[in-house]
Motif scaffolding. Structure first.
Motif, PDB file in Angstrom:
ATOM      1  N   ASP A  38       0.864  -1.182   0.000  1.00 61.37           N
ATOM      2  CA  ASP A  38       0.000   0.000   0.000  1.00 61.37           C
ATOM      3  C   ASP A  38       0.903   1.236   0.000  1.00 61.37           C
ATOM      4  N   ARG A  40       0.241   4.113   1.124  1.00 65.76           N
ATOM      5  CA  ARG A  40       0.042   4.980   2.296  1.00 65.76           C
ATOM      6  C   ARG A  40       0.837   4.451   3.487  1.00 65.76           C
ATOM      7  N   ASP A  81     -11.348   0.116  -8.067  1.00 60.98           N
ATOM      8  CA  ASP A  81     -11.961  -0.596  -9.205  1.00 60.98           C
ATOM      9  C   ASP A  81     -11.093  -0.700 -10.471  1.00 60.98           C
TER      10      ASP A  81
HETATM   11  N1  NAD Z   1     -17.320  -6.721  -1.934  1.00 59.32           N
HETATM   12  C1  NAD Z   1     -17.908  -5.644  -1.487  1.00 59.32           C
HETATM   13  O1  NAD Z   1     -19.032  -5.688  -1.026  1.00 59.32           O
HETATM   14  C2  NAD Z   1     -17.199  -4.319  -1.529  1.00 59.32           C
HETATM   15  C3  NAD Z   1     -17.555  -3.290  -0.662  1.00 59.32           C
HETATM   16  C4  NAD Z   1     -16.861  -2.079  -0.736  1.00 59.32           C
HETATM   17  C5  NAD Z   1     -15.852  -1.926  -1.680  1.00 59.32           C
HETATM   18  N2  NAD Z   1     -15.554  -2.931  -2.548  1.00 59.32           N
HETATM   19  C6  NAD Z   1     -14.481  -2.813  -3.554  1.00 59.32           C
HETATM   20  O2  NAD Z   1     -13.242  -3.038  -2.884  1.00 59.32           O
HETATM   21  C7  NAD Z   1     -12.192  -2.294  -3.523  1.00 59.32           C
HETATM   22  C8  NAD Z   1     -11.430  -1.508  -2.466  1.00 59.32           C
HETATM   23  O3  NAD Z   1     -12.327  -0.614  -1.805  1.00 59.32           O
HETATM   24  P1  NAD Z   1     -11.928   0.054  -0.407  1.00 59.32           P
HETATM   25  O4  NAD Z   1     -13.151   0.672   0.130  1.00 59.32           O
HETATM   26  O5  NAD Z   1     -11.164  -0.903   0.417  1.00 59.32           O
HETATM   27  O6  NAD Z   1     -10.945   1.203  -0.923  1.00 59.32           O
HETATM   28  P2  NAD Z   1      -9.724   1.874  -0.152  1.00 59.32           P
HETATM   29  O7  NAD Z   1      -9.432   3.122  -0.895  1.00 59.32           O
HETATM   30  O8  NAD Z   1     -10.024   1.925   1.308  1.00 59.32           O
HETATM   31  O9  NAD Z   1      -8.530   0.820  -0.373  1.00 59.32           O
HETATM   32  C9  NAD Z   1      -7.756   0.740  -1.526  1.00 59.32           C
HETATM   33  C10 NAD Z   1      -6.303   0.741  -1.076  1.00 59.32           C
HETATM   34  O10 NAD Z   1      -5.458   0.548  -2.210  1.00 59.32           O
HETATM   35  C11 NAD Z   1      -4.281   1.294  -1.976  1.00 59.32           C
HETATM   36  N3  NAD Z   1      -3.526   1.461  -3.223  1.00 59.32           N
HETATM   37  C12 NAD Z   1      -3.600   2.473  -4.135  1.00 59.32           C
HETATM   38  N4  NAD Z   1      -2.689   2.276  -5.115  1.00 59.32           N
HETATM   39  C13 NAD Z   1      -2.049   1.122  -4.821  1.00 59.32           C
HETATM   40  C14 NAD Z   1      -0.971   0.413  -5.452  1.00 59.32           C
HETATM   41  N5  NAD Z   1      -0.383   0.839  -6.587  1.00 59.32           N
HETATM   42  N6  NAD Z   1      -0.544  -0.740  -4.863  1.00 59.32           N
HETATM   43  C15 NAD Z   1      -1.107  -1.197  -3.723  1.00 59.32           C
HETATM   44  N7  NAD Z   1      -2.109  -0.533  -3.085  1.00 59.32           N
HETATM   45  C16 NAD Z   1      -2.565   0.598  -3.627  1.00 59.32           C
HETATM   46  C17 NAD Z   1      -4.790   2.583  -1.388  1.00 59.32           C
HETATM   47  O11 NAD Z   1      -3.793   3.330  -0.717  1.00 59.32           O
HETATM   48  C18 NAD Z   1      -5.875   2.061  -0.431  1.00 59.32           C
HETATM   49  O12 NAD Z   1      -5.382   1.851   0.870  1.00 59.32           O
HETATM   50  C19 NAD Z   1     -12.874  -1.438  -4.586  1.00 59.32           C
HETATM   51  O13 NAD Z   1     -12.726  -2.047  -5.840  1.00 59.32           O
HETATM   52  C20 NAD Z   1     -14.337  -1.440  -4.167  1.00 59.32           C
HETATM   53  O14 NAD Z   1     -15.248  -1.251  -5.220  1.00 59.32           O
HETATM   54  C21 NAD Z   1     -16.205  -4.119  -2.472  1.00 59.32           C
END
Ligand code: NAD
Length: 428
Positions: A38, A40, A81
């Motif tokens: 990640d 961050r 996404d």
């Molecule tokens: N299954 C479900 O019901 C459900 C529910 C909510 C979200 N989602 C999906 O889950 C996914 C993540 O959502 P989220 O709410 O956890 O988002 P989030 O933004 O909290 O988490 C994404 C993470 O990816 C990291 N990131 C960005 N670039 C990166 C890279 N190059 N390498 C590694 N990490 C990187 C970000 O820093 C962040 O911490 C999305 O695709 C969303 O649509 C699914």
């Protein structure tokens, strides 16, 4: 004893850490997180401190993690996404099985390419259609399969997003723009398309869809409102006021009541001061009428399945609560259910009503009606026992994505019926 599975998590955000990573704390004998990626620093620090991941196995990007030798049995792809495929394909090539967040990708071409790569490499890809794993939908499926309502003829399903949840995710937040994430019918409702496909048990043939972004636009901004809720003169009358949503409303973020999602999306400093600061400067303090959002705030989809079953699905931002309901109508009876209430009612025609009350969804089973935890149980079992048949495999998931993308195509073309076979061939 069953083998403990090892996991590398690409994207240690809300889903990667809190929804799935936390399974390790509850079941340390089933799963161990051995690496995370990640950008961050705070999320990597969390991985070390709370999840016990070695510091030298915390990478600043998925790219850096994938540059290493294979580090674990499974990679969780839980980035945003549009950032799933660029990690998922090389991870399969490296020999990882995948737990992949939905949507697979906003592009149908990419969804199909991943399916082909999974077949070619022989790896398991479990897509996070968590609702399939809930007791609620499993009970409905069981009743349908045993013929409790005869031949299924039609379905009405609703997704009540809740006004504050919609404002958080689809007006101010990460899923507000189709070009940066995906249309709401894919981002939110590929789950519902998947559930309809699962319950009907036959492929979807045609869809049509109507809907629009109507309310969350500048034209509806009240007189006296401001760019940020904290400066607004008329916030007392606005339910979308960020101060209410995140600090005072017990139904939503509610600082006084709980300190998890969605507050953790605003800031790492989940104190009242930290949240106020986020509302002053961050995206979640913006007036809902003055954001750069473009996804629909209400949408209806009509679906026709093989064998003549029809379904209507409705998604709306404008609901007080956040829950799903469904009615399944068959030749010999009907089934009705509310996921939030964990209740399924069977009404056989001419016979007595039967109510099934399912286990309460609390604690570890709170996420998505228990679906998050049940999916993790199944994943650990599948990988450790070398199984192949995931309930939410990439093959079944691509079908739900096709349904959602075709619905969006229809919505953008005045509700024109879309034939899924032709739409799939044309691919986008
Ligand atoms: N299954 C479900 O019901 C459900 C529910 C909510 C979200 N989602 C999906 O889950 C996914 C993540 O959502 P989220 O709410 O956890 O988002 P989030 O933004 O909290 O988490 C994404 C993470 O990816 C990291 N990131 C960005 N670039 C990166 C890279 N190059 N390498 C590694 N990490 C990187 C970000 O820093 C962040 O911490 C999305 O695709 C969303 O649509 C699914």
């Amino acid at each position: 004893m069953r083998k403990k599975i090892t996991v590398a998590i690409c994207g240690f955000g809300n889903r990667g850490a809190e929804a799935y990573g936390s399974y390790q704390m509850l079941h340390p004998d089933e799963m161990e997180i051995v690496a995370v990626a990640d950008p961050r620093p705070a999320r990597r620090a969390l991985a070390v401190k709370e999840y016990g991941v070695p510091e030298d196995r915390c990478f600043t990007s998925g790219e850096a993690m994938l540059a290493q030798e294979k580090l674990a049995d499974v990679m969780f792809i839980t980035t945003q996404d549009s950032d799933h495929i660029r990690f998922a394909i090389p991870a399969l090539e490296k020999g990882y099985h995948l737990l992949l967040e939905k949507p697979i990708s906003p592009s149908l071409d990419e969804c199909v390419a991943l399916r082909e790569k999974a077949h070619e490499t022989g790896r398991i890809v479990v897509v996070c259609h968590v609702l399939r794993y809930t007791q609620f939908y499993q009970k409905l499926k069981e009743l349908l399969v045993c013929g409790a309502i005869g031949k299924l003829e039609s379905v009405v399903a609703t997704e009540n997003v809740a006004y504050w949840h919609f404002a958080h995710s689809y007006v101010r937040g990460n899923w507000r723009r189709a070009d940066e994430s995906s249309p709401v019918i894919l981002a939110k409702s590929c789950h519902d398309m998947d559930i309809l496909r699962y319950l009907v048990g036959k492929p979807c043939l045609r869809v049509s869809s109507f809907g629009d972004l109507d309310w969350f636009r500048a034209i509806n901004a009240p007189l006296g409102s401001a760019a940020r809720c904290l400066d607004c003169q008329v916030k007392a009358d606005c339910p979308y006021d960020a101060e209410k949503i995140y600090l005072t409303n017990p139904a939503s973020g509610y600082f006084g009541g709980h300190r998890q999602w969605p507050l953790t999306v605003l800031t790492n400093d989940v104190t009242e001061e930290g949240i106020r600061k986020a509302l002053q400067v961050g995206p979640y303090g913006r007036c809902v009428y003055r954001c750069d959002n473009d996804v629909a705030d209400h949408q209806t989809v009509n679906l026709e399945f093989e064998g003549g079953v029809t379904a209507v699905f409705n998604l709306s931002a404008f609901t007080e609560g956040c829950y799903r309901t469904i009615r399944l109508m068959g030749s010999l009876g009907e089934l009705e259910g509310n996921l939030d209430e964990q209740k399924v009612t069977l009404r056989p025609f001419g016979g007595p009503e039967k109510v099934f009350t399912l286990d309460p969804v609390e604690g570890e089973y709170a996420g998505h009606g228990g679906g998050d935890a049940r999916m993790m149980e199944q994943l650990c079992l599948l990988i450790s026992e070398g199984g192949r048949d995931a309930l939410t495999s990439i093959d079944v998931s691509v079908e739900s994505h096709l349904m959602a993308m075709a619905a969006e195509e229809s919505r953008l073309h005045g509700g024109k019926p879309i034939d899924l076979a032709e739409f799939g061939k044309a691919r986008k």
